[in-house]
Scaffold this motif. Structure first.
Motif, PDB file in Angstrom:
ATOM      1  N   GLU A 139       0.910  -1.198  -0.157  1.00  0.00           N
ATOM      2  CA  GLU A 139       0.088   0.018  -0.099  1.00  0.00           C
ATOM      3  C   GLU A 139       1.004   1.270   0.053  1.00  0.00           C
ATOM      4  O   GLU A 139       0.551   2.226  -0.695  1.00  0.00           O
ATOM      5  N   GLY A 140       2.003   1.117   0.731  1.00  0.00           N
ATOM      6  CA  GLY A 140       2.785   2.377   0.778  1.00  0.00           C
ATOM      7  C   GLY A 140       3.764   2.627  -0.615  1.00  0.00           C
ATOM      8  O   GLY A 140       3.291   3.711  -1.028  1.00  0.00           O
ATOM      9  N   PHE A 141       3.921   1.539  -1.228  1.00  0.00           N
ATOM     10  CA  PHE A 141       4.703   1.697  -2.486  1.00  0.00           C
ATOM     11  C   PHE A 141       3.691   2.073  -3.431  1.00  0.00           C
ATOM     12  O   PHE A 141       4.035   2.707  -4.470  1.00  0.00           O
ATOM     13  N   ASP A 142       2.289   1.614  -3.368  1.00  0.00           N
ATOM     14  CA  ASP A 142       1.321   1.778  -4.547  1.00  0.00           C
ATOM     15  C   ASP A 142       1.016   3.362  -4.242  1.00  0.00           C
ATOM     16  O   ASP A 142       1.014   4.053  -5.410  1.00  0.00           O
ATOM     17  N   ALA A 143       0.908   3.959  -3.188  1.00  0.00           N
ATOM     18  CA  ALA A 143       0.791   5.321  -2.929  1.00  0.00           C
ATOM     19  C   ALA A 143       1.873   5.924  -3.516  1.00  0.00           C
ATOM     20  O   ALA A 143       1.623   7.219  -4.108  1.00  0.00           O
ATOM     21  N   ALA A 144       3.076   5.781  -3.170  1.00  0.00           N
ATOM     22  CA  ALA A 144       4.383   6.539  -3.715  1.00  0.00           C
ATOM     23  C   ALA A 144       4.133   6.704  -5.273  1.00  0.00           C
ATOM     24  O   ALA A 144       4.241   7.433  -5.874  1.00  0.00           O
ATOM     25  N   SER A 146       1.552   6.209  -7.301  1.00  0.00           N
ATOM     26  CA  SER A 146       0.340   6.903  -7.874  1.00  0.00           C
ATOM     27  C   SER A 146       0.489   8.480  -7.653  1.00  0.00           C
ATOM     28  O   SER A 146       0.262   9.035  -8.456  1.00  0.00           O
ATOM     29  N   ASP A 147       1.453   8.863  -6.558  1.00  0.00           N
ATOM     30  CA  ASP A 147       1.669  10.073  -6.321  1.00  0.00           C
ATOM     31  C   ASP A 147       2.611  10.710  -7.452  1.00  0.00           C
ATOM     32  O   ASP A 147       2.405  11.597  -8.079  1.00  0.00           O
ATOM     33  N   ARG A 148       3.485   9.762  -7.796  1.00  0.00           N
ATOM     34  CA  ARG A 148       4.470  10.157  -8.912  1.00  0.00           C
ATOM     35  C   ARG A 148       3.882  10.550  -9.983  1.00  0.00           C
ATOM     36  O   ARG A 148       4.197  11.196 -11.057  1.00  0.00           O
ATOM     37  N   GLU A 149       2.993   9.276 -10.320  1.00  0.00           N
ATOM     38  CA  GLU A 149       1.973   9.329 -11.780  1.00  0.00           C
ATOM     39  C   GLU A 149       1.173  10.488 -11.813  1.00  0.00           C
ATOM     40  O   GLU A 149       1.016  11.115 -13.008  1.00  0.00           O
ATOM     41  N   SER A 150       0.639  10.971 -10.662  1.00  0.00           N
ATOM     42  CA  SER A 150      -0.220  11.946 -10.674  1.00  0.00           C
ATOM     43  C   SER A 150       0.402  13.340 -11.222  1.00  0.00           C
ATOM     44  O   SER A 150      -0.033  14.454 -11.554  1.00  0.00           O
ATOM     45  N   ARG A 151       1.730  13.703 -10.901  1.00  0.00           N
ATOM     46  CA  ARG A 151       2.605  14.587 -11.126  1.00  0.00           C
ATOM     47  C   ARG A 151       3.340  14.364 -12.601  1.00  0.00           C
ATOM     48  O   ARG A 151       3.967  15.283 -12.991  1.00  0.00           O
ATOM     49  N   GLY A 152       3.054  13.497 -13.341  1.00  0.00           N
ATOM     50  CA  GLY A 152       3.577  13.069 -14.634  1.00  0.00           C
ATOM     51  C   GLY A 152       5.210  12.812 -14.623  1.00  0.00           C
ATOM     52  O   GLY A 152       5.768  13.188 -15.710  1.00  0.00           O
ATOM     53  N   GLU A 153       5.397  12.584 -13.281  1.00  0.00           N
ATOM     54  CA  GLU A 153       7.138  12.264 -13.302  1.00  0.00           C
ATOM     55  C   GLU A 153       7.428  10.553 -13.777  1.00  0.00           C
ATOM     56  O   GLU A 153       6.670   9.730 -13.712  1.00  0.00           O
ATOM     57  N   VAL A 154       8.514  10.567 -14.125  1.00  0.00           N
ATOM     58  CA  VAL A 154       8.928   8.994 -14.802  1.00  0.00           C
ATOM     59  C   VAL A 154      10.376   8.890 -13.954  1.00  0.00           C
ATOM     60  O   VAL A 154      11.186   9.733 -13.753  1.00  0.00           O
ATOM     61  N   VAL A 155      10.362   7.519 -13.555  1.00  0.00           N
ATOM     62  CA  VAL A 155      11.868   7.357 -12.866  1.00  0.00           C
ATOM     63  C   VAL A 155      12.395   6.376 -13.908  1.00  0.00           C
ATOM     64  O   VAL A 155      11.925   5.255 -14.141  1.00  0.00           O
ATOM     65  N   LYS A 156      13.707   6.578 -13.987  1.00  0.00           N
ATOM     66  CA  LYS A 156      14.538   5.587 -14.909  1.00  0.00           C
ATOM     67  C   LYS A 156      15.678   5.233 -14.187  1.00  0.00           C
ATOM     68  O   LYS A 156      16.441   6.023 -13.837  1.00  0.00           O
ATOM     69  N   SER A 157      15.867   3.971 -13.826  1.00  0.00           N
ATOM     70  CA  SER A 157      16.750   3.218 -13.060  1.00  0.00           C
ATOM     71  C   SER A 157      17.495   2.170 -13.798  1.00  0.00           C
ATOM     72  O   SER A 157      17.099   1.527 -14.482  1.00  0.00           O
ATOM     73  N   THR A 158      18.891   2.205 -13.403  1.00  0.00           N
ATOM     74  CA  THR A 158      19.828   1.041 -13.878  1.00  0.00           C
ATOM     75  C   THR A 158      20.311   0.369 -12.677  1.00  0.00           C
ATOM     76  O   THR A 158      20.985   1.059 -11.849  1.00  0.00           O
TER      77      THR A 158
END
Length: 235
Positions: A139-144, A146-158
């Motif tokens: 639930e904590g990961f899902d909320a984080a 969702s919050d990221r998606e609502s701001r239109g942010e994208v994470v790119k990781s290697t």
């Protein structure tokens, strides 16, 4: 006319026999569902390593396996955690409650799970996360996410790799066994806003990340799966 009909009957019979042979061949190659198919891959389960490959006739060949004595099991605990320490005592307690527990196999699984969870969180892959996290952590990961998606942010990781993974705590609480692992990893990660600008992290630099994660499972359950039940960062 009679000759023509006889010829047609022969051709029909030929194709019927050919179809049956093809069906039997495909069945022998592809097999059929029996209700005993392998479950989804679980990085913590060592059961697959104990299964022998099936022979061509579909029978399982059981290879002789050496029984592991209590002395051998506790020797493995001593190799992972120094004797006389709280970690060693906790692992011994856990091993007494769950004789199938293997510290080294657990650590290998924890390494794999760590990479899967870190990358799934970066990608917003909720399906993968749900299989590896407890309800509360998910639930904590899902909320984080969702919050990221609502701001239109994208994470790119290697994911570069894990430098070190050590068990720092082990215990049995009621019917639940818990193991805490300190993981030092190398990661390249950057967060981008709607316009594509980097707002956090670095898209080129390798960063050292230190996490302390706790995994748990029910001792009474036949399910070998461990779930991530708590996370914290050392930094």
């Amino acid at each position: 006319m009679r000759d023509k009909m006889g010829s047609n009957d022969f051709i029909t019979l030929f194709f019927l026999v050919a179809a049956i042979l093809i069906f039997l061949q495909l069945r022998s190659v592809l097999g059929r569902r029996t209700g005993n198919e392998k479950p989804p891959f679980d990085p913590f389960s060592a059961r697959e390593a104990n299964k022998a490959p099936a022979s061509d006739d579909g029978k399982v060949v059981t290879l002789p396996r050496r029984e592991v004595s209590d002395e051998d099991r506790f020797a493995e605990v001593d190799a992972v955690a120094k004797p006389g320490t709280p970690v060693n005592d906790g692992l011994r307690q856990l091993l007494e409650a769950d004789p199938s527990f293997r510290p080294r196999e657990f650590l290998n699984g924890a390494r794999m799970a760590y990479e899967m969870i870190v990358m799934a969180f970066a990608d917003g892959d909720r399906k993968s996360l749900k299989n590896l996290l407890s309800k509360e952590v998910y639930e904590g990961f899902d909320a984080a996410i969702s919050d990221r998606e609502s701001r239109g942010e994208v994470v790119k990781s290697t994911f570069v790799g894990i430098d070190k993974a050590d068990i720092t705590q082990a215990s049995v609480r009621g019917n639940e066994e818990q193991v805490t692992v300190r993981i030092v990893s190398q990661l390249i990660s950057a967060t981008y806003d709607k316009s594509g600008a980097v707002i956090d992290g670095d898209q080129e630099a390798v960063a050292e990340v230190i996490d302390i994660w706790t995994f748990a499972r029910d001792v009474r359950s036949r399910d070998p799966n461990w779930k991530l039940v708590a996370t914290e960062s050392e930094q």
